[in-house]
Structure formats: structure tokens, C-alpha cells
Design a protein around this motif. Structure first.
Motif, PDB file in Angstrom:
ATOM      1  N   ASN A  27      21.519   1.656  15.347  1.00  0.00           N
ATOM      2  CA  ASN A  27      22.265   0.416  15.580  1.00  0.00           C
ATOM      3  C   ASN A  27      21.363  -0.803  15.458  1.00  0.00           C
ATOM      4  O   ASN A  27      21.759  -1.830  14.894  1.00  0.00           O
ATOM      5  N   SER A  28      20.140  -0.684  15.986  1.00  0.00           N
ATOM      6  CA  SER A  28      19.184  -1.798  15.922  1.00  0.00           C
ATOM      7  C   SER A  28      18.841  -2.103  14.467  1.00  0.00           C
ATOM      8  O   SER A  28      18.767  -3.269  14.061  1.00  0.00           O
ATOM      9  N   ARG A  29      18.622  -1.042  13.655  1.00  0.00           N
ATOM     10  CA  ARG A  29      18.313  -1.239  12.236  1.00  0.00           C
ATOM     11  C   ARG A  29      19.491  -1.933  11.540  1.00  0.00           C
ATOM     12  O   ARG A  29      19.298  -2.847  10.746  1.00  0.00           O
ATOM     13  N   LYS A  30      20.698  -1.462  11.847  1.00  0.00           N
ATOM     14  CA  LYS A  30      21.886  -2.093  11.253  1.00  0.00           C
ATOM     15  C   LYS A  30      21.978  -3.561  11.671  1.00  0.00           C
ATOM     16  O   LYS A  30      22.284  -4.430  10.856  1.00  0.00           O
ATOM     17  N   MET A  31      21.689  -3.801  12.962  1.00  0.00           N
ATOM     18  CA  MET A  31      21.736  -5.187  13.444  1.00  0.00           C
ATOM     19  C   MET A  31      20.673  -6.031  12.761  1.00  0.00           C
ATOM     20  O   MET A  31      20.927  -7.182  12.374  1.00  0.00           O
ATOM     21  N   GLU A  33      19.362  -5.475   9.754  1.00  0.00           N
ATOM     22  CA  GLU A  33      19.826  -5.694   8.377  1.00  0.00           C
ATOM     23  C   GLU A  33      20.913  -6.767   8.341  1.00  0.00           C
ATOM     24  O   GLU A  33      20.895  -7.653   7.482  1.00  0.00           O
ATOM     25  N   THR A  34      21.848  -6.671   9.283  1.00  0.00           N
ATOM     26  CA  THR A  34      22.922  -7.663   9.341  1.00  0.00           C
ATOM     27  C   THR A  34      22.343  -9.056   9.584  1.00  0.00           C
ATOM     28  O   THR A  34      22.735 -10.031   8.915  1.00  0.00           O
ATOM     29  N   LEU A  35      21.403  -9.157  10.529  1.00  0.00           N
ATOM     30  CA  LEU A  35      20.773 -10.449  10.805  1.00  0.00           C
ATOM     31  C   LEU A  35      20.004 -10.967   9.593  1.00  0.00           C
ATOM     32  O   LEU A  35      20.053 -12.162   9.281  1.00  0.00           O
ATOM     33  N   GLN A  36      19.303 -10.045   8.880  1.00  0.00           N
ATOM     34  CA  GLN A  36      18.582 -10.475   7.670  1.00  0.00           C
ATOM     35  C   GLN A  36      19.562 -10.984   6.619  1.00  0.00           C
ATOM     36  O   GLN A  36      19.302 -11.997   5.959  1.00  0.00           O
ATOM     37  N   ASP A  37      20.690 -10.275   6.459  1.00  0.00           N
ATOM     38  CA  ASP A  37      21.713 -10.737   5.510  1.00  0.00           C
ATOM     39  C   ASP A  37      22.249 -12.111   5.922  1.00  0.00           C
ATOM     40  O   ASP A  37      22.423 -12.994   5.075  1.00  0.00           O
ATOM     41  N   GLU A  38      22.482 -12.255   7.234  1.00  0.00           N
ATOM     42  CA  GLU A  38      22.986 -13.545   7.725  1.00  0.00           C
ATOM     43  C   GLU A  38      21.960 -14.646   7.510  1.00  0.00           C
ATOM     44  O   GLU A  38      22.317 -15.772   7.149  1.00  0.00           O
ATOM     45  N   ASP A  41      22.052 -15.511   3.880  1.00  0.00           N
ATOM     46  CA  ASP A  41      23.245 -16.324   3.622  1.00  0.00           C
ATOM     47  C   ASP A  41      23.041 -17.744   4.144  1.00  0.00           C
ATOM     48  O   ASP A  41      23.405 -18.718   3.473  1.00  0.00           O
TER      49      ASP A  41
END
Length: 158
Positions: A27-31, A33-38, A41
Motif C-alpha cells: 500500500n505504501s509503494r502504491k501511495m 507511486e500515486t504521490l509521484q504521479d500527482e 501532474d
């Protein structure tokens, strides 16, 4: 045996804890990755905003120049229009004076016409009286001639 039971329970809890930690890592890795994508963006949006801001600043410069040019043209046109308005107002005043003169002339002519009509009516009245007087005289004269003729015929026959 109790020890074995505790060990198994401990291992079971340890495995549960490992699974939870792995799930949290996932979950932390996904978060992350999501934060890096954000963040990517957001950085792209920042770049877009900066580019858009520069375009807007260029457009503002252009419009300010246009505004100055239009303002200069406006002031020149305003002066032209004010001069034209002065000329038109002067023409209106001249026309009002001319209209007033024509009005006075018309009133004078109206009075002259009224006076002439009075004179014509008076002359017609005099002419009618003279004609009636002459007609009366002519009737008297015809009567006298008729009477003279009658006397003459009477004298000739008698």
C-alpha cells in the motif's frame, strides 16, 4: 505441548504480522507511486500555468499598446467630433434666426393680407352701394322714359 501450542500461535501471529507489514508496504509503494504521479501532474500543471501566464503577459502588453493607440485615435476623433458639433450648433442657431425672421415675415404678410381683405371687402361694399344707386337711378330713368313715352302716345292719340 503447551509450548508447542504457544509456538504455533506465536508463528501464526508472526505470519499475520508479516502479511500485514507486506500489505502495508505494498500500500505504501502504491501511495508513493500515486504521490509521484500527482507530483508529476502538478509539475506539468505548473509548467502549463507558467507558459499560459507568459502568453497572458504578452497579450496584456499587446492590449496595453492597442489601448494607447486607440486612446490616441479616440482623442483625435473626439476633437473632430467636438468641432463638428460646434459647427452643427452654429448652423442650428443660424437656422433658428432665419426661422424667426421668416416667422416675422409671415406674420407681417398675414397682417397685410388681413388688411387687404378688409380693404377689398370695403371696396366691394362701396361698389355694391354704387351699383345699387346706379341701378336705382337707371330704374327711375327707365320709368321716366316709359312715362314720357306713355305721355307722348297719349298726346298723339288724344
Amino acid at each position: 505441548a503447551e509450548y508447542m501450542g504457544e509456538k504455533l500461535e506465536f508463528e501464526r501471529q508472526l505470519n499475520i504480522a508479516k502479511d500485514q507489514i507486506l500489505a502495508e508496504q505494498k500500500n505504501s509503494r502504491k501511495m508513493v507511486e500515486t504521490l509521484q504521479d500527482e507530483i508529476e501532474d502538478a509539475n506539468k500543471m505548473i509548467d502549463d500555468f507558467q507558459q499560459s501566464n507568459q502568453e497572458l503577459a504578452n497579450k496584456i502588453d499587446y492590449l496595453e499598446k492597442e489601448l494607447r493607440n486607440k486612446n490616441d485615435e479616440y482623442l483625435k476623433r473626439e476633437d473632430e467630433l467636438r468641432a463638428e458639433i460646434r459647427e452643427l450648433r452654429s448652423e442650428i442657431e443660424d437656422r433658428k434666426i432665419g426661422e424667426h425672421r421668416l416667422s416675422l415675415d409671415a406674420a407681417d404678410k398675414e397682417k397685410c393680407l388681413h388688411d387687404l381683405q378688409g380693404i377689398v371687402m370695403e371696396k366691394e361694399k362701396q361698389l355694391n352701394q354704387e351699383m345699387e344707386g346706379k341701378a336705382s337711378l337707371a330704374r327711375k330713368h327707365v320709368e321716366e322714359v316709359f312715362n314720357i313715352n306713355a305721355e307722348y302716345e297719349c298726346n298723339v292719340k288724344c
